[in-house]
Design an enzyme around this catalytic site. Structure first.
Site, PDB file in Angstrom:
ATOM      1  N   TYR A   1       0.834  -1.210   0.000  1.00  0.00           N
ATOM      2  CA  TYR A   1       0.000   0.000   0.000  1.00  0.00           C
ATOM      3  C   TYR A   1       0.870   1.262   0.000  1.00  0.00           C
ATOM      4  O   TYR A   1       0.569   2.252   0.696  1.00  0.00           O
ATOM      5  CB  TYR A   1      -0.931   0.020   1.215  1.00  0.00           C
ATOM      6  CG  TYR A   1      -1.941  -1.099   1.297  1.00  0.00           C
ATOM      7  CD1 TYR A   1      -2.173  -1.968   0.222  1.00  0.00           C
ATOM      8  CD2 TYR A   1      -2.683  -1.309   2.448  1.00  0.00           C
ATOM      9  CE1 TYR A   1      -3.094  -2.998   0.308  1.00  0.00           C
ATOM     10  CE2 TYR A   1      -3.616  -2.340   2.535  1.00  0.00           C
ATOM     11  CZ  TYR A   1      -3.811  -3.182   1.464  1.00  0.00           C
ATOM     12  OH  TYR A   1      -4.734  -4.201   1.562  1.00  0.00           O
TER      13      TYR A   1
ATOM     14  N   HIS B   1      -0.285 -11.901   1.501  1.00  0.00           N
ATOM     15  CA  HIS B   1      -0.973 -11.090   0.483  1.00  0.00           C
ATOM     16  C   HIS B   1      -1.022 -11.921  -0.796  1.00  0.00           C
ATOM     17  O   HIS B   1      -0.113 -11.875  -1.618  1.00  0.00           O
ATOM     18  CB  HIS B   1      -0.196  -9.784   0.273  1.00  0.00           C
ATOM     19  CG  HIS B   1      -1.068  -8.612   0.014  1.00  0.00           C
ATOM     20  ND1 HIS B   1      -0.662  -7.319   0.268  1.00  0.00           N
ATOM     21  CD2 HIS B   1      -2.331  -8.514  -0.476  1.00  0.00           C
ATOM     22  CE1 HIS B   1      -1.643  -6.488  -0.062  1.00  0.00           C
ATOM     23  NE2 HIS B   1      -2.655  -7.193  -0.516  1.00  0.00           N
TER      24      HIS B   1
HETATM   25  P1  NAP Z   1     -14.324  -1.117   0.502  1.00  0.00           P
HETATM   26  O1  NAP Z   1     -13.966  -0.952   1.926  1.00  0.00           O
HETATM   27  O2  NAP Z   1     -15.506  -1.932   0.141  1.00  0.00           O
HETATM   28  O3  NAP Z   1     -14.562   0.325  -0.175  1.00  0.00           O
HETATM   29  C1  NAP Z   1     -13.700   1.391   0.019  1.00  0.00           C
HETATM   30  C2  NAP Z   1     -14.198   2.533  -0.826  1.00  0.00           C
HETATM   31  O4  NAP Z   1     -15.480   2.921  -0.360  1.00  0.00           O
HETATM   32  C3  NAP Z   1     -13.297   3.753  -0.763  1.00  0.00           C
HETATM   33  O5  NAP Z   1     -13.054   4.234  -2.053  1.00  0.00           O
HETATM   34  C4  NAP Z   1     -14.096   4.753   0.073  1.00  0.00           C
HETATM   35  O6  NAP Z   1     -13.936   6.080  -0.414  1.00  0.00           O
HETATM   36  C5  NAP Z   1     -15.517   4.306  -0.132  1.00  0.00           C
HETATM   37  N1  NAP Z   1     -16.311   4.525   1.094  1.00  0.00           N
HETATM   38  C6  NAP Z   1     -16.068   4.053   2.342  1.00  0.00           C
HETATM   39  N2  NAP Z   1     -17.036   4.455   3.190  1.00  0.00           N
HETATM   40  C7  NAP Z   1     -17.909   5.201   2.456  1.00  0.00           C
HETATM   41  C8  NAP Z   1     -19.086   5.907   2.786  1.00  0.00           C
HETATM   42  N3  NAP Z   1     -19.594   5.932   4.039  1.00  0.00           N
HETATM   43  N4  NAP Z   1     -19.730   6.579   1.791  1.00  0.00           N
HETATM   44  C9  NAP Z   1     -19.248   6.570   0.521  1.00  0.00           C
HETATM   45  N5  NAP Z   1     -18.118   5.930   0.154  1.00  0.00           N
HETATM   46  C10 NAP Z   1     -17.448   5.241   1.121  1.00  0.00           C
HETATM   47  O7  NAP Z   1     -13.132  -1.737  -0.375  1.00  0.00           O
HETATM   48  P2  NAP Z   1     -11.553  -1.740  -0.362  1.00  0.00           P
HETATM   49  O8  NAP Z   1     -10.993  -0.418   0.013  1.00  0.00           O
HETATM   50  O9  NAP Z   1     -11.170  -2.342  -1.657  1.00  0.00           O
HETATM   51  O10 NAP Z   1     -11.203  -2.775   0.785  1.00  0.00           O
HETATM   52  C11 NAP Z   1     -11.229  -2.416   2.150  1.00  0.00           C
HETATM   53  C12 NAP Z   1      -9.900  -2.696   2.799  1.00  0.00           C
HETATM   54  O11 NAP Z   1      -9.630  -4.098   2.710  1.00  0.00           O
HETATM   55  C13 NAP Z   1      -8.709  -2.013   2.129  1.00  0.00           C
HETATM   56  O12 NAP Z   1      -8.531  -0.684   2.589  1.00  0.00           O
HETATM   57  C14 NAP Z   1      -7.600  -2.929   2.581  1.00  0.00           C
HETATM   58  O13 NAP Z   1      -7.227  -2.596   3.895  1.00  0.00           O
HETATM   59  C15 NAP Z   1      -8.249  -4.300   2.531  1.00  0.00           C
HETATM   60  N6  NAP Z   1      -8.017  -4.987   1.225  1.00  0.00           N
HETATM   61  C16 NAP Z   1      -7.151  -5.994   1.200  1.00  0.00           C
HETATM   62  C17 NAP Z   1      -6.909  -6.640   0.007  1.00  0.00           C
HETATM   63  C18 NAP Z   1      -5.937  -7.774   0.003  1.00  0.00           C
HETATM   64  O14 NAP Z   1      -5.354  -8.062   0.994  1.00  0.00           O
HETATM   65  N7  NAP Z   1      -5.747  -8.456  -1.067  1.00  0.00           N
HETATM   66  C19 NAP Z   1      -7.538  -6.291  -1.166  1.00  0.00           C
HETATM   67  C20 NAP Z   1      -8.433  -5.273  -1.097  1.00  0.00           C
HETATM   68  C21 NAP Z   1      -8.666  -4.649   0.107  1.00  0.00           C
HETATM   69  P3  NAP Z   1     -13.628   7.319   0.608  1.00  0.00           P
HETATM   70  O15 NAP Z   1     -12.172   7.251   0.888  1.00  0.00           O
HETATM   71  O16 NAP Z   1     -14.057   8.495  -0.178  1.00  0.00           O
HETATM   72  O17 NAP Z   1     -14.474   7.088   1.832  1.00  0.00           O
END
Ligand code: NAP
Length: 265
Positions: free
Chosen positions: A64, A130
């Site tokens: 990240y 990962h």
């Molecule tokens: P997510 O949590 O489903 O969605 C995040 C997105 O939603 C961001 O762009 C955020 O934008 C938006 N968001 C969050 N709260 C909101 C709200 N109340 N209203 C409107 N928009 C909102 O998906 P993700 O970020 O892909 O995954 C979450 C976490 O999981 C990551 O941060 C990471 O830590 C982990 N992850 C791990 C892997 C892996 O290990 N392979 C892969 C993917 C993700 P804003 O910033 O504008 O709120």
């Protein structure tokens, strides 16, 4: 913020966790819209909001960008080390715009040692492999090194962030923890969450909002629905929602509280 036991660590993790991809990296991602990295003041406001809401689990990764090093610098300015549960990953690097993967024991050990330095700490509560999509190979290759790091006291628990339902199920049966995808369009990991929960393994959920899809975030009701699916799924410990917007974090915490208020969990 409600908490749930984090596997066999004796720690309790907040049911809503903070994902920090967007704190450290803003290219090569699948989000619909681009964004500038937050300034230090903005990142501090986000982390203070997390602390005020009772969020203690922070998810990061070497892949990240500068997320780990920023957290290492900023988290101590918000709350003492024992206030936080740090989850990072190992096996993927993201440099010069591209990901590379190395699950060899030497690479996993070096990655965790580098994460300890960047996060300015002497131990990590959780380290996840990962995965590159070949979950089985990643587990076979990286597992022994993580077990050794655990026996040295450098990490409390380990698991894998999976890419396949088969990998998720295997990890649910073998690891201390597993990070799964659960949202309306991806129910395939629900059996693994349940299996892990029955063993007392920790289950973290990624992409509960389908990475910010319009259908999951267009209204407070949609947000609550999206979070409910993940938060109330059998076996789930904590839902890791990625955001750099403190107002979104507060809305997510309110939606989580509303969902769990009457369930007692
Ligand atoms: P997510 O949590 O489903 O969605 C995040 C997105 O939603 C961001 O762009 C955020 O934008 C938006 N968001 C969050 N709260 C909101 C709200 N109340 N209203 C409107 N928009 C909102 O998906 P993700 O970020 O892909 O995954 C979450 C976490 O999981 C990551 O941060 C990471 O830590 C982990 N992850 C791990 C892997 C892996 O290990 N392979 C892969 C993917 C993700 P804003 O910033 O504008 O709120």
């Amino acid at each position: 913020m409600r908490t749930r036991p984090l596997a066999n660590t004796q720690l309790h993790a907040s049911v809503l966790a903070l994902g920090t991809v967007k704190l450290g990296r803003n290219h090569g991602l699948k989000y619909a819209e681009g964004f500038p990295l937050p300034t230090d003041d903005e990142a501090l406001a986000l982390l203070r909001a997390a602390s005020d809401l009772g969020i203690n689990l922070i998810d990061t990764a070497p892949a990240y960008g500068v997320s780990e090093s920023r957290l290492g610098e900023l988290l101590p300015r918000v709350a003492p080390r024992d206030r936080w549960i740090l989850c990072t990953k190992a096996g993927e690097s993201f440099e010069n715009g591209a990901s590379t993967f190395d699950f060899s024991p030497a690479a996993i050990t070096a990655s965790v040692e580098r994460s300890l330095q960047r996060l300015r700490t002497d131990r990590l509560e959780l380290v996840l492999i990962h995965s590159n999509g070949d979950d089985a190979h990643a587990l076979d290759a990286a597992g022994p090194a993580l077990e050794s790091l655990k026996s040295r006291g450098l990490i409390r628990a380990w698991g894998i962030s999976t890419k396949t339902p088969e990998g998720a199920l295997r990890a649910a049966n073998e690891c201390d923890a597993v990070m799964l995808t659960i949202n309306a369009g991806h129910p395939h990991d629900l059996p693994a969450a349940s299996t892990a929960g029955k063993r007392g393994a920790a289950v973290l959920v990624k992409k509960a909002l389908a990475s910010g899809s319009a259908s999951a975030t267009r209204s407070a009701a949609a947000l609550t629905d999206a979070l409910r699916l993940a938060l109330t799924a059998d076996g789930v410990t904590s839902v890791v929602v990625g955001t750099i917007n403190p107002d979104h974090l507060r809305a997510n915490a309110a939606a989580a509280e509303e969902t769990l208020r009457d369930r007692g969990n």
